[in-house]
Design a protein around this motif. Sequence first.
Motif, PDB file in Angstrom:
ATOM      1  N   TRP A 457     -12.910 -22.854   4.242  1.00  0.00           N
ATOM      2  CA  TRP A 457     -14.108 -22.097   3.867  1.00  0.00           C
ATOM      3  C   TRP A 457     -13.692 -20.774   3.231  1.00  0.00           C
ATOM      4  N   ALA A 459     -15.477 -17.041   1.542  1.00  0.00           N
ATOM      5  CA  ALA A 459     -16.652 -16.229   1.210  1.00  0.00           C
ATOM      6  C   ALA A 459     -16.731 -16.104  -0.305  1.00  0.00           C
ATOM      7  N   PRO A 594     -21.124 -14.893   2.584  1.00  0.00           N
ATOM      8  CA  PRO A 594     -20.369 -14.546   3.800  1.00  0.00           C
ATOM      9  C   PRO A 594     -21.130 -14.827   5.096  1.00  0.00           C
ATOM     10  N   ASN A 597     -20.215 -17.846   7.309  1.00  0.00           N
ATOM     11  CA  ASN A 597     -18.856 -17.923   7.865  1.00  0.00           C
ATOM     12  C   ASN A 597     -18.882 -18.709   9.178  1.00  0.00           C
ATOM     13  N   GLN A 613     -23.947 -22.157   8.920  1.00  0.00           N
ATOM     14  CA  GLN A 613     -22.685 -21.985   9.643  1.00  0.00           C
ATOM     15  C   GLN A 613     -22.265 -23.275  10.346  1.00  0.00           C
TER      16      GLN A 613
END
Length: 708
Positions: A457, A459, A594, A597, A613
């Motif tokens: 992953w 951002a 972000p 996350n 998420q």
Amino acid sequence: MGHATGGATALDSPVQYLKGVGPRRAEAFERLGVRTVRDLLWHLPRRYEDRRRFSPVRLLSHGAAALVSGRVTGASTERRRGLVITRVLLVDDSGSAHLTWYNQPYMVKRFPVGTHLVAYGKVERRFGAVQILNPECEVVTGNDLAGMGRIVPIYPLTEGLSQQVVRNVLFSLMELTAKMPDPLPAGVRERCALVDLPVALRDIHFPETWDACDAARRRLVFEELFRVQLRLAARKVAAASRPGIAFRVGEEILAEIGEMLPFELTPAQARVLEEIRADMEAPQPMHRLLQGDVGSGKTAVAAAVALAAVRNGYQAALMAPTEILAEQHFLNLERLFRPRGVMVDLLTGSGGERDRDAVRNRLRAGATDLVVGTHALIQEDVGFSRLGLVIVDEQHRFGVLQRQSLWEKGHGAIVPDLLVMTATPIPRTLALTLYGDLDLSVIDQLPPGRQPITTQWFAATDRDLVFEFLRDQLREGRQAYYVCPLIEESDALYAEAAVAKAEMLRQLFPERRIGLLHGRMKTAERAATMEAFRAGEIDLLTATTVIEVGVDVPNATVMVIEDADRFGLAQLHQLRGRVGRGTHRSFCLLITDPRSNPDVPGLGDGQSLSDGQRRMKVMVETTDGFQIAEEDLEIRGPGEVYGTRQHGFEAMGQLRVANVLRNARELEEARAVALEIIEADPELRHPDHAGLRRALAEAECAAAVVVG
């Protein structure tokens, strides 16, 4: 309203005429999907409160959810950093607690001093003071027939209805439920240890004990699943009673399949092929679901089965949900079949009318052995000379009626064999609910030499790291996909976004050959782009989700997905499955805001992960398709994941109590009993089955309405 009969008339009466409802509240009930008395009885509690005993405020534990009762002695509102904080002071015999809300100042007027309240919420203890955050509250009055001193149902509400109103109306209906006939035969209830329907409805709404509540729920869960399984069993038995084709799939055909395929079948593929062979050799029509994770080799099995049908003198048809997938199948199958003298055609909505006419004529004349196509195959003007096998790919994107339309293009009374395939992993319990009329085969093994895919992953602020990694991989001679952010509202906008993204990547990677693929390109243009990518003439392919299924380029080792949190888990898993098909290590890079996350807890509501998420976390942690499917179901529910309402699986939309993941045992039990009953009494003519016959007829009517 006359309750005396307890029959269909009373149950089908509008709720408006019940005591305590009237026109205005009937409108509110309608917003909850409640129109009739029957609907109201099936408007079930979302939870319960045990009001036989309340927690004393003095003994409340920090972090726990608690139920308290007391009187309001005061209230205050203060503003702090843009927030309006409202506190209502609730006092019981042991102490006091502040009921606290944010940006809801009207709570002060709703609960004036002296109000007797029941409150439920999460407790916070700080410096000896107790507060309950954002609690659910109910005013206690002497008019509540069933709101105190018992296990109390808490219902889903809408504006214009209170718990007390809904509870009182339902409480007054309990006399009616006692006279309701039970559709489940006594033998089934005894065998499965189920309470009868009147008891179940009474105890699901107003249980005396928790055990009674559990028994009621179990009965209603079983009945819901049983109704679904009964329909599927009836469909399965009816299909098996029609005359099919007993294909001969001997050693000669098996040897030719071995020669045709450029690789040896995995043990899982060989096992599945043997299951299908047994079905094809039987005189009844085959009805089989072939399930395999991304890249497990379903297409090879489909090719083998199609060759067996053609060598028996029959035609085969493969229907895919999108043009690009149909094109991929056509190119792959033609490559396999042309050297063997098998004529393969493609029929989609694109291309000129003259070309489509030519294909239709070849099909009717029997010159085409295997046709690959989209929904165009089920149009009325498409006929076959001798259709013997129907293969439906990515079945969950088609309706039951669509697959049936193609299946019914068989010659005369003879019914073709049906093989439906899906790469969307479906947990067994859900497969039994959606496809219970089909036998299930699973390819549970990937071909040898496949490399595991590493998923990471990033951002959106760290895109440069992704570009750097891409540069390294391309330098090593690998190829990559770059999937644009999803724009569901408009295909045109999505195509424009892909064009802009390709231009941006050309500027970033001037030394590389950047390709573009989207759904609004012409068929020939798309096919040429894919062929160039497969041949290594394109380094980086910018694409929309048209590459989600069916694309196979072994040298492609990187899949970049922008705004990955906009995609569903199943779709992300499909996209990831485009890489990892060769001998080189492969990577899937997810770029999101972000806030998605997966490693930072509590970005959602301060407690749990947001849906975005959760999706990123699952993708990073596992490549197991079944685990991903289960998580997707937990997040979105079966209706969203499998599009069940619009695809003819209206039974899924009717599951109000049952959960296909959590009620696996009840589902297996319901399936076994339903099959047994239908096999013994296919038309449910036995007097004990009169209730089931009515229930089945109602379900078929509901299905017709949904499909219509």
